[in-house]
Scaffold this motif. Structure first.
Motif, PDB file in Angstrom:
ATOM      1  N   ILE A 576       0.832  -1.209   0.000  1.00  0.00           N
ATOM      2  CA  ILE A 576       0.000   0.000   0.000  1.00  0.00           C
ATOM      3  C   ILE A 576       0.860   1.251   0.000  1.00  0.00           C
ATOM      4  N   LEU A 577       1.919   1.250   0.810  1.00  0.00           N
ATOM      5  CA  LEU A 577       2.800   2.427   0.860  1.00  0.00           C
ATOM      6  C   LEU A 577       3.526   2.628  -0.457  1.00  0.00           C
ATOM      7  N   ARG A 578       3.925   1.524  -1.087  1.00  0.00           N
ATOM      8  CA  ARG A 578       4.609   1.618  -2.377  1.00  0.00           C
ATOM      9  C   ARG A 578       3.684   2.228  -3.419  1.00  0.00           C
ATOM     10  N   GLY A 579       2.446   1.813  -3.372  1.00  0.00           N
ATOM     11  CA  GLY A 579       1.495   2.389  -4.325  1.00  0.00           C
ATOM     12  C   GLY A 579       1.273   3.868  -4.076  1.00  0.00           C
ATOM     13  N   TRP A 580       1.256   4.272  -2.834  1.00  0.00           N
ATOM     14  CA  TRP A 580       1.097   5.711  -2.563  1.00  0.00           C
ATOM     15  C   TRP A 580       2.300   6.513  -3.062  1.00  0.00           C
ATOM     16  N   MET A 581       3.480   5.919  -2.882  1.00  0.00           N
ATOM     17  CA  MET A 581       4.707   6.630  -3.301  1.00  0.00           C
ATOM     18  C   MET A 581       4.769   6.771  -4.817  1.00  0.00           C
ATOM     19  N   ASN A 582       4.226   5.786  -5.546  1.00  0.00           N
ATOM     20  CA  ASN A 582       4.230   5.855  -7.015  1.00  0.00           C
ATOM     21  C   ASN A 582       3.104   6.733  -7.544  1.00  0.00           C
ATOM     22  N   GLY A 583       2.264   7.244  -6.665  1.00  0.00           N
ATOM     23  CA  GLY A 583       1.179   8.144  -7.090  1.00  0.00           C
ATOM     24  C   GLY A 583      -0.083   7.448  -7.541  1.00  0.00           C
ATOM     25  N   LYS A 584      -0.240   6.135  -7.189  1.00  0.00           N
ATOM     26  CA  LYS A 584      -1.459   5.419  -7.545  1.00  0.00           C
ATOM     27  C   LYS A 584      -2.474   5.521  -6.412  1.00  0.00           C
ATOM     28  N   ASP A 585      -3.769   5.573  -6.840  1.00  0.00           N
ATOM     29  CA  ASP A 585      -4.849   5.621  -5.838  1.00  0.00           C
ATOM     30  C   ASP A 585      -5.036   4.273  -5.207  1.00  0.00           C
TER      31      ASP A 585
END
Length: 585
Positions: A576-585
């Motif tokens: 989840i954190l990786r997705g936030w860092m890549n700018g994905k919802d």
């Protein structure tokens, strides 16, 4: 973007948004309460409906409904369409308007049934149609009486026979459904019986039976059969007794007071009818004073005559000798009064006084007879005694004690004196027409009345007043509406308002969470914050502070749950954190 907008505007999304709105239960509750109150108000203000007509045929019902719609009169149908109800304040007006148009016409048929007779019908069908028509006409005539709602007439008309012993009298039955609260007088019932009897050939009045809608026999039983007293005779006896009782109480009221006298009268009446004829002759009376009915007189006189007589022969053939003149006869004193004496003596035998009369003078004969019929005195008396003559009266009168004020001012009750009782007894005898020859008896007693008899009848309670009952029903309707409104407010609206006030907005989120649940909570916090800004003026500070504490508690619980999930599954949190860092919802 288009898919997101379509999803946002779809009915399902709108329904979810409405469900998420915390005011939705309050709005629904307010709308329901308003609808209930409006319905109750309309019910309270709705007019009271009364029956206009009942027991209507389909034809009359349809015609009356069409006419009511034209008159713009509200109506209701009951009893399967056989009864029509209209507002109570317009019943009389509508009934008169429809009556002027001849409505209702009635379900029965009359002699118009004979207008459409087909050619070649049998005699039995003609007889049945005539009977139906006669029953319908009689029913219409009876329905014209005020107290009669409708009428049905049944005629039993046997076939005529040429043999007298086989002839049977017709009978009739009449059913009278009356209006509510109405009753038929005996005179009206008798009039209906005579009406039916006069309309059917050879139908006696005693053969007509009249019954109301409750199955009660209205026609008099045994009237005119000579087997006992009928209702008319009993009513006449009761009326005679009541009249005499009123006379006694009226004449004694000024003396002892109307409440201080009680009287009862028993009259024995003779209802037998008798006729007497008497013919009486008086004895013979003086002929000079009697009236001559007829008189017959017969008188015959004969003067002179032939002197020839005797045995035929030579002497009889000789001529008659010349008779000497009476002037030439010697007067020897024996011929005076011969004529008178002969008349008196020959009135009855018609002959000479002696055999030598013809030798003394001219022969003479006289005959006189008379017949006289006198009128006889005769008296013929024909007496017809009427029924209902009083044979005997039995009168009982009770007079209360009189009040006497003592020297100390106390009121005591003392009996009447003998002189007063004698006066009262004489008054009673004169009032009822006392007759000793009939064997009448009058008994007057002086006794003290009980307190229960002297007490006035209790006045009706205040709650039995019809006007008060009507007012209470009207007020009760509005009190019922107020009670329902209070219950709805107390049990439905107020709890929803309390919940809405307790639901306070939460502060905005200051950080991010490592779980999807934390993000959802943050989004909810923003919505609650916006709503808190809109309603900040409506709620006081204490309620807002309690709401914040409660929301904070919910936030702490959700954060603790997210931490527990991070400990149990660190990989999921890392993704989840990786997705936030890549700018994905």
């Amino acid at each position: 973007m288009s898919d997101a907008n379509a999803t946002a505007t779809s009915p399902r999304a709108m329904l979810e948004r409405l469900k998420a709105n915390p005011r939705l239960p309050l709005i629904i509750a307010v709308a329901a309460v308003a609808a209930i109150l409006v319905a109750l108000l309309l019910w309270a203000r709705s007019p009271d409906y009364r029956v206009l007509f009942s027991n209507l045929s389909n034809a009359d019902g349809g015609t009356i409904v069409s006419r009511l719609e034209q008159m713009q009169v509200p109506y209701r149908l009951t009893s399967g369409g056989q009864a029509i109800m209209v507002p109570a304040d317009r019943v009389d007006q509508v009934r008169l308007s429809l009556a002027s148009e001849g409505l209702p016409k009635g379900g029965g048929v009359g002699f118009e049934l004979m207008d459409n007779q087909s050619f070649g019908v049998s005699q039995f069908v003609e007889h049945v149609n005539y009977q139906r028509a006669l029953e319908g006409e009689l029913a219409r005539s009876i329905e014209s009486i005020d107290a009669v709602s409708s009428a049905r007439v049944h005629l039993a008309m046997p076939q005529e026979s040429v043999f007298v012993r086989d002839r049977k009298q017709p009978t009739a039955s009449v059913i009278l459904p009356l209006y509510q609260g109405r009753a038929m007088a005996d005179g009206q019932v008798s009039a209906i019986a005579h009406l039916v009897s006069s309309s059917v050939s050879n139908l006696p009045v005693d053969a007509v039976t009249v019954v109301d809608q409750n199955g009660r026999l209205l026609s008099r039983a045994g009237a005119g059969d000579g087997r006992g007293l009928d209702d008319t005779q009993l009513e006449y006896t009761a009326r005679i007794e009541q009249n005499l009782r009123n006379r006694i109480e009226t004449i004694l009221a000024p003396v002892v007071g109307r409440e201080n006298v009680r009287a009862q009268v028993t009259a024995s009446l003779d209802f037998s009818r008798a006729e007497h004829t008497r013919e009486q002759y008086t004895p013979n009376q003086d002929p000079a004073q009697a009236a001559i009915r007829s008189k017959q007189v017969s008188e015959s006189n004969q003067l002179g005559g032939s002197g020839i007589g005797g045995v035929p022969g030579a002497l009889s053939n000789q001529p008659t000798p010349q008779a000497p003149s009476p002037i030439q006869n010697p007067d020897n004193g024996n011929n005076q009064g011969d004529d008178d004496q002969g008349n008196n003596q020959n009135d009855n035998n018609g002959g000479d006084a002696n055999g030598t009369a013809g030798q003394r003078g001219t022969p003479r004969s006289s005959n006189h007879s008379s017949t006289i019929n006198y009128e006889l005195d005769r008296t013929i008396r024909h007496v017809q005694e009427e029924s209902g003559r009083v044979q005997r009266l039995s009168v009982g009168v009770v007079v209360d004690y009189r009040n006497q004020v003592g020297d100390d001012g106390e009121i005591s009750r003392v009996p009447l004196s003998d002189e007063q009782m004698a006066q009262i007894q004489r008054l009673v005898r004169e009032a009822v027409g006392y007759s000793q020859q009939r064997g009448d008896s009058v008994e007057v007693v002086n006794a003290e009345f009980s307190e229960q008899m002297l007490s006035e009848p209790p006045a009706p309670a205040w709650w039995q007043n019809p006007q008060l009952i009507s007012l209470a029903m009207t007020v009760g309707r509005y009190l019922l509406i107020a009670l329902v409104a209070f219950i709805l407010w107390r049990k439905l609206i107020k709890p929803l308002l309390d919940r809405q006030r307790e639901a306070a907005p939460a502060p905005a989120a200051t950080g991010t969470s490592s779980t999807g649940s934390f993000a959802a909570v943050a989004g909810d916090d923003e919505e609650f914050e916006g709503s808190a800004e809109e309603e900040e003026a409506e709620f006081n500070r204490n309620m807002a502070e309690q709401a914040r504490k409660r929301q904070r508690k919910v936030y702490d619980n959700q954060l603790a749950e997210a931490q527990e999930r991070a400990k149990d599954d660190p990989r999921m949190v890392a993704m989840i954190l990786r997705g936030w860092m890549n700018g994905k919802d």
